[in-house]
Write an enzyme that holds these catalytic residues in place. Structure first.
Site, mmCIF file in Angstrom:
data_model
loop_
_atom_site.group_PDB
_atom_site.id
_atom_site.type_symbol
_atom_site.label_atom_id
_atom_site.label_comp_id
_atom_site.label_asym_id
_atom_site.label_seq_id
_atom_site.Cartn_x
_atom_site.Cartn_y
_atom_site.Cartn_z
ATOM 1 N N GLN A 180 0.819 -1.203 0.000
ATOM 2 C CA GLN A 180 0.000 0.000 0.000
ATOM 3 C C GLN A 180 0.860 1.263 0.000
ATOM 4 O O GLN A 180 1.744 1.433 0.822
ATOM 5 C CB GLN A 180 -0.911 -0.011 1.231
ATOM 6 C CG GLN A 180 -1.769 1.225 1.417
ATOM 7 C CD GLN A 180 -3.083 1.152 0.663
ATOM 8 O OE1 GLN A 180 -3.323 0.196 -0.077
ATOM 9 N NE2 GLN A 180 -3.950 2.123 0.873
ATOM 10 N N ARG A 185 7.653 5.806 2.121
ATOM 11 C CA ARG A 185 7.319 6.128 3.519
ATOM 12 C C ARG A 185 7.852 5.088 4.500
ATOM 13 O O ARG A 185 7.704 5.242 5.713
ATOM 14 C CB ARG A 185 5.805 6.282 3.670
ATOM 15 C CG ARG A 185 5.012 5.026 3.352
ATOM 16 C CD ARG A 185 3.519 5.266 3.431
ATOM 17 N NE ARG A 185 2.776 4.007 3.320
ATOM 18 C CZ ARG A 185 1.595 3.779 3.862
ATOM 19 N NH1 ARG A 185 1.012 4.733 4.578
ATOM 20 N NH2 ARG A 185 0.991 2.629 3.717
ATOM 21 N N HIS A 255 0.140 12.506 1.369
ATOM 22 C CA HIS A 255 -1.056 12.058 2.094
ATOM 23 C C HIS A 255 -1.248 12.911 3.358
ATOM 24 O O HIS A 255 -1.144 12.424 4.483
ATOM 25 C CB HIS A 255 -0.863 10.589 2.460
ATOM 26 C CG HIS A 255 -2.103 9.850 2.838
ATOM 27 N ND1 HIS A 255 -3.107 10.393 3.611
ATOM 28 C CD2 HIS A 255 -2.493 8.579 2.558
ATOM 29 C CE1 HIS A 255 -4.052 9.508 3.792
ATOM 30 N NE2 HIS A 255 -3.701 8.386 3.158
ATOM 31 N N ASP A 302 -13.824 9.057 0.871
ATOM 32 C CA ASP A 302 -12.622 8.626 0.154
ATOM 33 C C ASP A 302 -12.880 8.910 -1.317
ATOM 34 O O ASP A 302 -13.448 8.096 -2.036
ATOM 35 C CB ASP A 302 -12.344 7.142 0.383
ATOM 36 C CG ASP A 302 -10.966 6.736 -0.138
ATOM 37 O OD1 ASP A 302 -10.286 7.574 -0.756
ATOM 38 O OD2 ASP A 302 -10.566 5.576 0.085
ATOM 39 N N GLU A 352 -5.259 15.813 0.108
ATOM 40 C CA GLU A 352 -3.997 15.337 -0.461
ATOM 41 C C GLU A 352 -3.800 15.847 -1.883
ATOM 42 O O GLU A 352 -4.727 15.798 -2.693
ATOM 43 C CB GLU A 352 -3.988 13.806 -0.482
ATOM 44 C CG GLU A 352 -4.367 13.171 0.845
ATOM 45 C CD GLU A 352 -4.641 11.680 0.727
ATOM 46 O OE1 GLU A 352 -3.968 11.029 -0.109
ATOM 47 O OE2 GLU A 352 -5.511 11.164 1.456
#
Length: 376
Positions: A180, A185, A255, A302, A352
């Site tokens: 994901q 990150r 994000h 979302d 975002e």
């Protein structure tokens, strides 16, 4: 091999002499002072400046100099006290955990004993950045009032990404062939440069490919992430360069978690955008068009906004209006998990900047995107 601090001098594009600190391997230039010592750090007088006065980042340092900056060590953290009349720059790729500092930029031990950069402007605004994930976790304009949000379930043990702040999604946004949101990150970034302009700190982080990234995405790349803090704004510039011998494609996003009152928060500027709504089925988003002037967060949200404008306005419901500007981030995403994160969903919204469609770049070419968060 131990990293050391170096001092050097060059000239900028206007011909002005600039001194800076550099972190380089021992065979690059002459070492001045190891990080674990306490001494004076001499700088280069004019007669010893770099041969290429514009482009060369380092120079050999003489044994004597009339100027000095003091490097002192407390525990494992080094503090550099520099003359305020000059602008100093850092170069190099320090190992994660190495202590360093310059005017407006310092390093501390963060949560989980991870190295954390602290940027402080001359007017008192502050930002915090973890090298793990290259993640901005805090942005304060007024003292003790953070505009970003880190979730209470965030962990700082490198076993998972930091949940909150401004995490990177690269080279994949959302689910896909790899984990994901990709791997950026989940990796340690390094410091490529730090400097101060008019009392405003600037730091550039760097991420390069390695065995971990190649296990998911077999390409060579360089990511440079410049972070610029002023009294009322936090700006970032992301540069992705293809250092491979073959083209590659990616998608990406910042994000960003904003501290908010979810029942009062709203976003303006998205009316007319084509939408991909992941509610109720994230695997089969519904295509549509945003008809609202003001988008709110009444429940689970979302939604992707394609070809979003270069500016949207967030009212965080806590008395702050945040302008979110971008260059070359072509899309936007709004997200709030609602009851999926019952412990904290009321306290944040995600707005975002993203690049949802694939970006393809050829070898030795780069893609650049900028974001500016500002508050009145």
């Amino acid at each position: 091999m131990r990293n050391t601090l170096w001092a050097a001098q060059s000239r900028d594009e206007n011909g002005r002499r600039r001194s800076f600190l550099s972190v380089r391997e021992p065979d690059a230039v002459r070492p001045i002072i190891p990080l674990n010592s306490t001494a004076s750090l001499p700088f280069v007088p004019p007669s010893y400046r770099c041969t290429d006065e514009v482009d060369s980042p380092t120079a050999v340092i003489p044994k004597r100099s009339s100027m000095a900056a003091t490097v002192s060590v407390t525990s494992s953290l080094a503090t550099v006290n520099l003359p305020s009349s000059r602008r100093f720059r850092r170069y190099g790729r320090p190992r994660v955990g190495m202590a360093f500092a310059s005017a407006g930029v310092s390093v501390t031990e963060g949560e989980g004993k991870l190295p954390k950069l602290v940027l402080t402007s001359a007017r008192g605004s502050e930002a915090e950045i973890y090298l793990y994930g290259g993640c901005i976790t805090s942005w304060k304009v007024a003292k003790d009032k953070d505009l970003l949000f880190v979730r209470p379930d965030a962990v700082f043990n490198k076993k998972k990404p930091i949940s909150g702040g401004v995490p990177h999604c690269f080279p994949q946004f959302g689910p896909g062939p790899m984990q994901q949101h990709g791997f950026a990150r989940n990796m340690d970034w390094s410091v490529a440069e730090s400097q101060t302009e008019d009392g405003n700190p600037i730091v550039t982080l760097e991420l390069k490919d390695g065995p971990y990234s190649h296990s998911m995405w077999d390409f060579s790349f360089q990511a440079l992430y410049k972070i610029y803090l002023t009294e009322k704004s936090l700006s970032t510039e992301l540069v992705i360069t293809n250092t491979d011998t073959k083209p590659f494609s990616f998608n990406t996003a910042l994000h960003t978690y904003f501290r908010a009152s979810v029942t009062a928060a709203s976003v303006r500027g998205l009316k007319g955008c084509k939408t991909l709504n992941k509610d109720p089925d994230p695997k089969n988003p519904l295509e549509g068009k945003e008809e609202r002037d003001v988008v709110t967060f009444p429940g689970f949200v979302d939604c992707i906004y394609l070809d979003a404008p270069g500016e949207v306005i967030l009212d965080n419901g806590l008395g702050d209006t945040i302008t979110i500007q971008n260059t070359n981030w072509s899309d936007a995403v709004l997200w709030n998990p609602y009851l999926q994160m019952e412990a904290c969903y009321r306290d944040f919204v995600c707005v975002e900047n993203a690049k949802i469609g694939n970006v393809q770049i050829e070898p030795q070419q780069s893609w650049v995107a900028k974001q500016i968060l500002s508050i009145a």
